[in-house]
Design a protein around this motif. Structure first.
Motif, PDB file in Angstrom:
ATOM      1  N   TYR A 216      41.949 -34.004 -75.856  1.00 32.87           N
ATOM      2  CA  TYR A 216      41.744 -32.800 -75.051  1.00 32.87           C
ATOM      3  C   TYR A 216      42.257 -31.599 -75.845  1.00 32.87           C
ATOM      4  CZ  TYR A 216      41.614 -29.768 -70.937  1.00 32.87           C
ATOM      5  OH  TYR A 216      41.333 -28.755 -70.053  1.00 32.87           O
ATOM      6  N   PRO A 217      41.557 -31.253 -76.944  1.00 31.39           N
ATOM      7  CA  PRO A 217      42.047 -30.167 -77.806  1.00 31.39           C
ATOM      8  C   PRO A 217      42.023 -28.816 -77.095  1.00 31.39           C
ATOM      9  CG  PRO A 217      39.831 -30.849 -78.455  1.00 31.39           C
ATOM     10  CD  PRO A 217      40.288 -31.824 -77.416  1.00 31.39           C
ATOM     11  N   THR A 218      43.047 -28.021 -77.341  1.00 31.92           N
ATOM     12  CA  THR A 218      43.148 -26.679 -76.772  1.00 31.92           C
ATOM     13  C   THR A 218      43.417 -25.680 -77.898  1.00 31.92           C
ATOM     14  OG1 THR A 218      45.512 -27.029 -76.379  1.00 31.92           O
ATOM     15  CG2 THR A 218      44.015 -27.486 -74.539  1.00 31.92           C
ATOM     16  N   PRO A 219      43.058 -24.407 -77.715  1.00 28.42           N
ATOM     17  CA  PRO A 219      43.310 -23.411 -78.765  1.00 28.42           C
ATOM     18  C   PRO A 219      44.780 -23.325 -79.159  1.00 28.42           C
ATOM     19  CG  PRO A 219      41.785 -22.531 -77.137  1.00 28.42           C
ATOM     20  CD  PRO A 219      42.271 -23.844 -76.590  1.00 28.42           C
ATOM     21  N   ALA A 220      45.680 -23.452 -78.183  1.00 29.27           N
ATOM     22  CA  ALA A 220      47.117 -23.374 -78.463  1.00 29.27           C
ATOM     23  C   ALA A 220      47.729 -24.768 -78.470  1.00 29.27           C
ATOM     24  CB  ALA A 220      47.820 -22.517 -77.419  1.00 29.27           C
ATOM     25  N   ALA A 221      48.557 -25.033 -79.472  1.00 29.11           N
ATOM     26  CA  ALA A 221      49.294 -26.296 -79.500  1.00 29.11           C
ATOM     27  C   ALA A 221      50.346 -26.291 -78.396  1.00 29.11           C
ATOM     28  CB  ALA A 221      49.967 -26.461 -80.856  1.00 29.11           C
ATOM     29  N   ARG A 222      50.601 -27.465 -77.819  1.00 29.96           N
ATOM     30  CA  ARG A 222      51.629 -27.621 -76.790  1.00 29.96           C
ATOM     31  C   ARG A 222      52.742 -28.527 -77.298  1.00 29.96           C
ATOM     32  NH1 ARG A 222      47.196 -24.882 -74.579  1.00 29.96           N
ATOM     33  NH2 ARG A 222      47.454 -24.554 -72.346  1.00 29.96           N
ATOM     34  N   PRO A 223      53.993 -28.249 -76.901  1.00 27.80           N
ATOM     35  CA  PRO A 223      55.084 -29.167 -77.253  1.00 27.80           C
ATOM     36  C   PRO A 223      54.844 -30.537 -76.609  1.00 27.80           C
ATOM     37  CG  PRO A 223      55.942 -27.079 -76.414  1.00 27.80           C
ATOM     38  CD  PRO A 223      54.477 -27.084 -76.136  1.00 27.80           C
ATOM     39  N   SER A 224      55.113 -31.592 -77.343  1.00 26.73           N
ATOM     40  CA  SER A 224      54.922 -32.930 -76.783  1.00 26.73           C
ATOM     41  C   SER A 224      56.099 -33.348 -75.904  1.00 26.73           C
ATOM     42  CB  SER A 224      54.726 -33.953 -77.903  1.00 26.73           C
ATOM     43  OG  SER A 224      55.850 -33.965 -78.767  1.00 26.73           O
ATOM     44  N   PHE A 225      57.239 -32.675 -76.068  1.00 22.66           N
ATOM     45  CA  PHE A 225      58.429 -33.000 -75.280  1.00 22.66           C
ATOM     46  C   PHE A 225      59.073 -31.695 -74.820  1.00 22.66           C
ATOM     47  CE2 PHE A 225      62.926 -34.050 -74.673  1.00 22.66           C
ATOM     48  CZ  PHE A 225      62.845 -35.235 -73.938  1.00 22.66           C
ATOM     49  N   SER A 226      59.086 -31.473 -73.513  1.00 17.70           N
ATOM     50  CA  SER A 226      59.577 -30.202 -72.969  1.00 17.70           C
ATOM     51  C   SER A 226      60.686 -30.376 -71.938  1.00 17.70           C
ATOM     52  CB  SER A 226      58.413 -29.428 -72.326  1.00 17.70           C
ATOM     53  OG  SER A 226      57.552 -28.904 -73.306  1.00 17.70           O
ATOM     54  N   VAL A 227      61.404 -31.468 -72.005  1.00 20.49           N
ATOM     55  CA  VAL A 227      62.498 -31.685 -71.052  1.00 20.49           C
ATOM     56  C   VAL A 227      63.685 -30.825 -71.470  1.00 20.49           C
ATOM     57  CG1 VAL A 227      64.028 -33.377 -69.980  1.00 20.49           C
ATOM     58  CG2 VAL A 227      61.718 -34.046 -70.692  1.00 20.49           C
ATOM     59  N   ILE A 228      64.233 -30.058 -70.508  1.00 18.49           N
ATOM     60  CA  ILE A 228      65.357 -29.177 -70.808  1.00 18.49           C
ATOM     61  C   ILE A 228      66.552 -29.538 -69.928  1.00 18.49           C
ATOM     62  CG2 ILE A 228      64.046 -27.257 -71.749  1.00 18.49           C
ATOM     63  CD1 ILE A 228      63.925 -25.972 -69.051  1.00 18.49           C
ATOM     64  N   ASP A 229      67.745 -29.404 -70.476  1.00 12.93           N
ATOM     65  CA  ASP A 229      68.970 -29.782 -69.771  1.00 12.93           C
ATOM     66  C   ASP A 229      69.389 -28.685 -68.800  1.00 12.93           C
ATOM     67  OD1 ASP A 229      72.172 -29.757 -69.700  1.00 12.93           O
ATOM     68  OD2 ASP A 229      71.464 -31.806 -69.971  1.00 12.93           O
ATOM     69  N   LYS A 230      69.594 -29.049 -67.533  1.00 18.06           N
ATOM     70  CA  LYS A 230      69.871 -28.067 -66.475  1.00 18.06           C
ATOM     71  C   LYS A 230      71.341 -27.969 -66.084  1.00 18.06           C
ATOM     72  CE  LYS A 230      66.544 -30.304 -65.392  1.00 18.06           C
ATOM     73  NZ  LYS A 230      65.585 -31.172 -66.129  1.00 18.06           N
ATOM     74  N   ALA A 231      72.223 -28.722 -66.722  1.00 15.58           N
ATOM     75  CA  ALA A 231      73.612 -28.820 -66.272  1.00 15.58           C
ATOM     76  C   ALA A 231      74.310 -27.465 -66.218  1.00 15.58           C
ATOM     77  CB  ALA A 231      74.385 -29.773 -67.178  1.00 15.58           C
ATOM     78  N   THR A 232      74.109 -26.631 -67.221  1.00 16.46           N
ATOM     79  CA  THR A 232      74.784 -25.331 -67.263  1.00 16.46           C
ATOM     80  C   THR A 232      74.308 -24.437 -66.125  1.00 16.46           C
ATOM     81  OG1 THR A 232      74.937 -25.523 -69.666  1.00 16.46           O
ATOM     82  CG2 THR A 232      75.349 -23.361 -68.729  1.00 16.46           C
ATOM     83  N   ALA A 233      73.011 -24.485 -65.832  1.00 19.32           N
ATOM     84  CA  ALA A 233      72.464 -23.674 -64.738  1.00 19.32           C
ATOM     85  C   ALA A 233      72.983 -24.152 -63.385  1.00 19.32           C
ATOM     86  CB  ALA A 233      70.938 -23.723 -64.765  1.00 19.32           C
ATOM     87  N   GLU A 234      73.083 -25.454 -63.211  1.00 18.83           N
ATOM     88  CA  GLU A 234      73.629 -25.986 -61.961  1.00 18.83           C
ATOM     89  C   GLU A 234      75.060 -25.507 -61.763  1.00 18.83           C
ATOM     90  OE1 GLU A 234      71.515 -30.204 -60.996  1.00 18.83           O
ATOM     91  OE2 GLU A 234      72.808 -30.189 -62.754  1.00 18.83           O
ATOM     92  N   GLN A 235      75.842 -25.550 -62.834  1.00 16.00           N
ATOM     93  CA  GLN A 235      77.241 -25.130 -62.758  1.00 16.00           C
ATOM     94  C   GLN A 235      77.340 -23.635 -62.485  1.00 16.00           C
ATOM     95  OE1 GLN A 235      79.442 -25.730 -66.396  1.00 16.00           O
ATOM     96  NE2 GLN A 235      81.418 -25.600 -65.392  1.00 16.00           N
ATOM     97  N   ALA A 236      76.513 -22.847 -63.150  1.00 13.33           N
ATOM     98  CA  ALA A 236      76.583 -21.392 -63.010  1.00 13.33           C
ATOM     99  C   ALA A 236      76.143 -20.919 -61.633  1.00 13.33           C
ATOM    100  CB  ALA A 236      75.721 -20.735 -64.088  1.00 13.33           C
ATOM    101  N   SER A 237      75.133 -21.570 -61.078  1.00 12.82           N
ATOM    102  CA  SER A 237      74.551 -21.117 -59.809  1.00 12.82           C
ATOM    103  C   SER A 237      75.134 -21.815 -58.588  1.00 12.82           C
ATOM    104  CB  SER A 237      73.039 -21.344 -59.819  1.00 12.82           C
ATOM    105  OG  SER A 237      72.737 -22.735 -59.870  1.00 12.82           O
ATOM    106  N   GLY A 238      75.707 -23.004 -58.794  1.00 16.73           N
ATOM    107  CA  GLY A 238      76.162 -23.808 -57.665  1.00 16.73           C
ATOM    108  C   GLY A 238      75.033 -24.499 -56.938  1.00 16.73           C
ATOM    109  N   VAL A 239      73.828 -24.494 -57.536  1.00 17.09           N
ATOM    110  CA  VAL A 239      72.648 -25.122 -56.948  1.00 17.09           C
ATOM    111  C   VAL A 239      72.316 -26.378 -57.744  1.00 17.09           C
ATOM    112  CG1 VAL A 239      70.195 -24.848 -56.380  1.00 17.09           C
ATOM    113  CG2 VAL A 239      71.760 -22.903 -56.166  1.00 17.09           C
TER     114      VAL A 239
END
Length: 301
Positions: A256-279
């Motif tokens: 399924y070729p597309t004009p723009a390449a996509r990252p094959s792995f896009s998992v990001i760590d949320k721990a800092t955001a959870e701590q900062a927001s309390g959510v």
């Protein structure tokens, strides 16, 4: 607290409008009222409204189109971010700036941390990174940059709504299985941003540094686009949003070729955001189910 939100009409701005607290005076502006790539317009809006905080949810997000429309992508994502940051600096206004997982190249096999080195592989990602750099250079600790991914909502165009439409129209579908990440219900992102905004406004407790704070936020869990599509169909059948299931085949991105390449792995760590927001993050499938309930209700009304 008076908060200016850019990008009205987009998924995140809409959810920010739906989830704001009663003590928030919200000014939500779309491109008709505020084209962030127009510096004079930005300055005029800031002078008129004098916000306490700005949430920048405006962006050029047409990933494939950006490959040929590089000038416009950079005008919005880099220059627009710069103009907002300069206006915030002039009036001593805090900025929450929404960015993307596409600043990374997707070559890792463990979740991206906030201090991992960006390396975008398409124009969209590069233009967003350029904007992030401008925000950081101009505002330092007066800005928070939130990277997110795979955003969807009951409002606007997105993968979930596209899948529901195609599953009702097609006999079968092929969905990419070798691009992995985490979906993000824009409502959950909006709630986290409001929690963060409230803390930013009432507290100066976080340590001041020369750099902007960078946070990552998606829902919890991991899936491929194929897994996401399977879950959408299963939940839609369960909720009576589709009459029948169709075969959904896993296909490689190379099919399924597309004009723009996509990252094959896009998992990001949320721990800092959870701590900062309390959510705390909620698993993506639970969030998907809640959004589909909301979508069904909207369609019925």
């Amino acid at each position: 607290m008076k908060v200016l939100v850019t990008g009205r009409g987009g998924q995140l701005a809409w959810e920010l409008e739906q989830t704001k607290a009663d003590n928030i005076e919200l000014i939500s502006l779309g491109i008709e009222e505020l084209d962030i790539s127009d510096q004079q317009q930005v300055n005029d809006v800031f002078t008129k409204h004098a916000p306490d905080m700005v949430i920048n949810a405006a962006a050029y997000t047409a990933v494939d189109k950006a490959e040929k429309d590089k000038e416009t992508a950079y005008a919005v994502n880099e220059l627009g971010s710069e103009y907002l940051a300069l206006a915030c600096k002039k009036l001593n206004v805090k900025l929450i700036h929404v960015s993307t997982d596409f600043v990374f190249d997707g070559t890792k096999t463990t979740p991206y941390q906030t201090d991992d080195k960006p390396n975008p592989i398409n124009v969209y990602g590069a233009s967003k990174l350029a904007g992030d750099i401008k925000v950081n250079d101009i505002l330092g600790s007066d800005a928070t940059i939130i990277r997110t991914a795979w955003v969807y909502s009951a409002n606007g165009n997105n993968f979930v709504k596209t899948m529901l439409r195609l599953m009702a129209e097609k006999e079968q579908l092929g969905i990419v299985y070798d691009q992995v990440g985490t979906p993000t219900w824009a409502k959950g992102l909006a709630k986290m941003i409001w929690a963060l905004a409230e803390q930013e406004f009432i507290s100066e407790s976080r340590q001041l540094t020369a750099d902007s704070r960078i946070l990552h936020w998606t829902d919890a869990g991991v899936c491929s686009w194929y897994d996401f599509a399977i879950a959408i169909q299963e939940l839609a059948i369960e909720k009576g949003m589709l009459d029948k299931s169709i075969p959904v085949r896993p296909i490689p991105a190379s099919s399924y070729p597309t004009p723009a390449a996509r990252p094959s792995f896009s998992v990001i760590d949320k721990a800092t955001a959870e701590q900062a927001s309390g959510v705390e993050t909620i698993h993506w499938r639970k969030q998907l189910s809640a959004m589909m309930d909301e979508l069904k209700q909207h369609e019925a009304s």
